[in-house]
Enzyme design. Sequence first.
Site, PDB file in Angstrom:
ATOM      1  N   GLU A 112       2.741  -5.489  -1.815  1.00  0.00           N
ATOM      2  CA  GLU A 112       3.092  -4.061  -1.739  1.00  0.00           C
ATOM      3  C   GLU A 112       4.032  -3.772  -0.572  1.00  0.00           C
ATOM      4  O   GLU A 112       3.771  -4.188   0.561  1.00  0.00           O
ATOM      5  CB  GLU A 112       1.861  -3.152  -1.567  1.00  0.00           C
ATOM      6  N   ILE A 141      -4.055 -13.891 -13.601  1.00  0.00           N
ATOM      7  CA  ILE A 141      -5.468 -13.600 -13.856  1.00  0.00           C
ATOM      8  C   ILE A 141      -5.655 -12.259 -14.537  1.00  0.00           C
ATOM      9  O   ILE A 141      -6.527 -12.098 -15.384  1.00  0.00           O
ATOM     10  CB  ILE A 141      -6.247 -13.647 -12.523  1.00  0.00           C
ATOM     11  N   PRO A 195       0.248  -8.011   3.826  1.00  0.00           N
ATOM     12  CA  PRO A 195       1.025  -9.194   3.421  1.00  0.00           C
ATOM     13  C   PRO A 195       0.201 -10.466   3.277  1.00  0.00           C
ATOM     14  O   PRO A 195       0.709 -11.465   2.768  1.00  0.00           O
ATOM     15  CB  PRO A 195       2.075  -9.340   4.538  1.00  0.00           C
ATOM     16  N   GLU A 248       4.058  16.541  -4.720  1.00  0.00           N
ATOM     17  CA  GLU A 248       2.834  16.628  -3.918  1.00  0.00           C
ATOM     18  C   GLU A 248       2.819  17.817  -2.961  1.00  0.00           C
ATOM     19  O   GLU A 248       1.743  18.290  -2.599  1.00  0.00           O
ATOM     20  CB  GLU A 248       2.610  15.320  -3.137  1.00  0.00           C
ATOM     21  N   ARG A 296      -3.745 -19.298  -3.060  1.00  0.00           N
ATOM     22  CA  ARG A 296      -3.417 -17.975  -2.493  1.00  0.00           C
ATOM     23  C   ARG A 296      -3.553 -16.940  -3.585  1.00  0.00           C
ATOM     24  O   ARG A 296      -2.868 -17.003  -4.599  1.00  0.00           O
ATOM     25  CB  ARG A 296      -1.962 -17.964  -1.990  1.00  0.00           C
ATOM     26  N   GLU A 297      -4.439 -15.974  -3.364  1.00  0.00           N
ATOM     27  CA  GLU A 297      -4.548 -14.851  -4.299  1.00  0.00           C
ATOM     28  C   GLU A 297      -3.478 -13.816  -3.960  1.00  0.00           C
ATOM     29  O   GLU A 297      -3.307 -13.463  -2.783  1.00  0.00           O
ATOM     30  CB  GLU A 297      -5.942 -14.231  -4.202  1.00  0.00           C
ATOM     31  N   GLU A 304      -0.611  15.405 -13.220  1.00  0.00           N
ATOM     32  CA  GLU A 304      -1.784  15.821 -13.987  1.00  0.00           C
ATOM     33  C   GLU A 304      -3.086  15.219 -13.410  1.00  0.00           C
ATOM     34  O   GLU A 304      -4.113  15.880 -13.378  1.00  0.00           O
ATOM     35  CB  GLU A 304      -1.615  15.345 -15.434  1.00  0.00           C
ATOM     36  N   GLU A 350       8.296  12.488  -5.369  1.00  0.00           N
ATOM     37  CA  GLU A 350       6.932  12.575  -4.838  1.00  0.00           C
ATOM     38  C   GLU A 350       6.794  13.702  -3.822  1.00  0.00           C
ATOM     39  O   GLU A 350       5.766  14.387  -3.781  1.00  0.00           O
ATOM     40  CB  GLU A 350       6.506  11.237  -4.214  1.00  0.00           C
TER      41      GLU A 350
END
Lengths: 177, 177
Positions: A120, A15, A115, A97, A38-39, A139, A93
């Site tokens: 992710e 999509i 999930p 940070e 399922r999206e 930045e 990171e």
Amino acid sequence: MDEHLKETFVSAEQIYSGKVVNLRRDIVCLPNGKQASREVVEHPGAVAIIPVLPDGRILLVRQFRHPVGQVLLEIPAGKLDPGESPDACAARELEEETGYRAKSLERKASVFTGPGFTNEVIHLYLAHDLFKTAVNPDEDEFLEVGAYTPEEIRRLVREGLLCDAKTISGLYLLQDD
Amino acid sequence: MDEHLKETFVSAEQIYSGKVVNLRRDIVCLPNGKQASREVVEHPGAVAIIPVLPDGRILLVRQFRHPVGQVLLEIPAGKLDPGESPDACAARELEEETGYRAKSLERKASVFTGPGFTNEVIHLYLAHDLFKTAVNPDEDEFLEVGAYTPEEIRRLVREGLLCDAKTISGLYLLQDD
């Protein structure tokens, strides 16, 4: 052994392809033979780091999060760059940070954040033996770093002032270390 | 006091409206005056429940999660229906997924699962004084319920067999109760 729980893939429709996420709509076949849609939000994966100072305090960052419209208190974290290993991403990171590097950076767990709708995964690291370098914030990142004792953090969670799931998951892993 | 961190809204473009999620692309103005785009996955919000049996064991459900392509071990959870309160949703999902009701159902925290790209919030409940009713699983849900001691759960997390962030967040809240 989990065949009675599994959904099998039927078809996919792309999509959206974006900067951070893509969106797909899949058709799957349920264990009872029926079909369902399922999206799926495709995410590149991320790391998050629990940085523990020699005195036991933990570094947290305060950062505005547009999707939730507020400044959140979180452990340092960031998305994987294309082809980047989680270990390299965690070291990068942490320094970008917080301005610290860690002599010891250990992966404690990899967790799924949502999930039901996204793939992710966040790789959670424990960082010990920190030493200061120069802060090099991205930045586009505007954040503040602070050090908190475990007692302060417990209170912040209890009072709803620390409400980020990856951070609270990290605190569980730290307690159980 | 957080003005130096805040991003301000400029414009929004709706990309997708779906069954579970919507997708939006916003333009925001950064603290330094530059503009940036932000993808936002809109989610209705959800509840998750930590059900504690009288003997101290915790009920977990095993369920196939299509986005991550595997069966996960999680605390019972589910999305808010339109207009439904989190309290009502927690009672409903607990019974639908486990077949138990709770005399005591207390909200411990509300956490963001992926504040970098989604507004999903999960309201985490602690359920005590459980009693058995009839299991009424959702038509589209295929799951297995099991009871685990706190020691078993700590081992499952350590071995990477329990890797769901909302569940691990719930375990932190339970320990700190």
